[in-house]
Design an enzyme around this catalytic site. Structure first.
Site, short mmCIF file in Angstrom:
data_model
loop_
_atom_site.label_atom_id
_atom_site.label_comp_id
_atom_site.label_asym_id
_atom_site.label_seq_id
_atom_site.Cartn_x
_atom_site.Cartn_y
_atom_site.Cartn_z
N CYS A 143 40.64 50.86 44.35
CA CYS A 143 39.56 49.94 44.72
C CYS A 143 38.67 49.70 43.48
O CYS A 143 39.14 49.16 42.49
CB CYS A 143 38.79 50.53 45.91
SG CYS A 143 37.45 49.53 46.54
N ASP B 275 44.97 41.83 51.84
CA ASP B 275 43.64 42.18 51.32
C ASP B 275 42.69 41.02 51.51
O ASP B 275 42.94 39.90 51.08
CB ASP B 275 43.78 42.52 49.83
CG ASP B 275 42.56 43.24 49.27
OD1 ASP B 275 41.42 42.81 49.56
OD2 ASP B 275 42.75 44.22 48.54
N HIS C 263 43.82 45.98 52.08
CA HIS C 263 43.07 46.69 51.05
C HIS C 263 42.95 48.15 51.48
O HIS C 263 42.75 48.45 52.64
CB HIS C 263 41.67 46.08 50.88
CG HIS C 263 40.91 46.65 49.74
ND1 HIS C 263 41.11 46.22 48.44
CD2 HIS C 263 39.97 47.61 49.68
CE1 HIS C 263 40.31 46.90 47.64
NE2 HIS C 263 39.61 47.75 48.36
#
Length: 300
Positions: free
Chosen positions: A167, A235, A264
């Site tokens: 991330c 995502d 994600h």
């Protein structure tokens, strides 16, 4: 309880209320903001490993996991999500140490994360205020500090250093791989590639405007350290179009993998976004990538 769905946090329309598990995950050291009921966190045994919290030069805290057997091992810098170095990141370090690496997770947010607020808050505004204070040059400086520390450790093979991040840490991985020649290979998990889309004209200004800085898009053409980028086709914050555009910019300097059915955070086994198939494939690719590009596991 909220779940991370985008690199910069969670948009209100993405909120997902989990049904159970918060108390247990908090007790185990997982971030409150991101915990979910649908996934069962992986806990890697620590037998045969040395695990310790250390302070690097300049006061930078870090978590280290490494094989207990004497010898010099390749090192992997592990860059956290926006939740800091919580139990998931520590377990990533244990997994790498079990493979035969020294794994080091610096506390990039420690200057503003007084009392480890990131581990317990479910207030997105509070969390993002802390994260926003970790400016790009400070983060790169912390990576440099970690690399300098590594050269002085009897258990590190200084010519076998890689980096991986998730991330927020995925973007840091791209940028560090472009900055530091000592890093031989990088693996970036769903890190933002381009600046976030500007807010709509009628949207209120953000409480913490994003830092004006470069992104992986900006450094791809000059990248010398090979990076493997792992992304999810579902995502909500990193469009598949960005991944394809980065593929064109990257050329032969790296590789991108897009998992069409992954969201994600698909590697985060403690969150509802966890995708076991994509996570396992990505982890296998990480190992192969490091081995191919000069950061093999085991003693040097």
């Amino acid at each position: 309880m909220l779940t991370l769905t985008r690199p910069e946090g969670t948009d209100p329309r993405d909120l997902d209320l989990s049904r159970r598990g918060l108390a247990a995950l908090l007790a185990a050291g997982y971030a409150a903001f991101s915990s979910g009921a649908e996934a069962a966190a992986i806990m890697t045994p620590g037998e045969g490993l040395v695990q310790e919290s250390v302070t690097l030069p300049g006061g930078l805290p870090a978590f280290v996991a490494r094989p207990a057997a004497k010898g010099r091992y390749g090192m992997v810098i592990v860059v956290n999500e926006i939740f800091g170095v919580h139990e998931y990141i520590k377990d990533i370090c244990r997994r790498l140490a079990t493979l035969g690496y020294v794994a080091v997770a610096p506390e990039f947010f420690y200057r503003a994360n007084t009392g480890n607020i990131l581990a317990t808050t479910t207030d997105r505004a509070v969390m993002m205020k802390i994260v926003a204070q970790a400016k790009h040059e400070q983060v790169m400086g912390d990576v440099g500090t970690t690399l300098d520390w590594a050269t002085k450790q009897a258990f590190v093979a200084p010519k076998r250093i890689g980096i991986t991040g998730f991330c927020w840490g995925g973007t840091v991985t791209w940028m560090a791989a472009a900055r530091f020649p000592a890093i031989k290979a990088g693996v970036a998990w769903y890190g933002r590639l381009a600046p976030p889309a500007p807010p709509k004209a009628d949207a209120p200004p953000p409480a913490n405007p994003p830092e004006v800085r470069q992104y992986p898009f900006d450094i791809a053409a000059g990248l010398k350290t090979p990076v493997l980028g792992l992304y999810g086709g579902l995502d909500k914050g990193i469009p598949a179009a960005d991944v394809e555009a980065m593929r064109g910019k990257l050329g032969t300097r790296g590789e991108l993998v897009l998992y069409p059915n992954a969201e994600h955070g698909f590697h985060a086994d403690y969150r509802p976004s966890y995708n076991p198939e994509a996570a396992a494939d990505g982890w296998a690719r990480l190992q192969a990538w490091f081995k191919t590009h000069g950061v093999p596991a085991g003693k040097a």
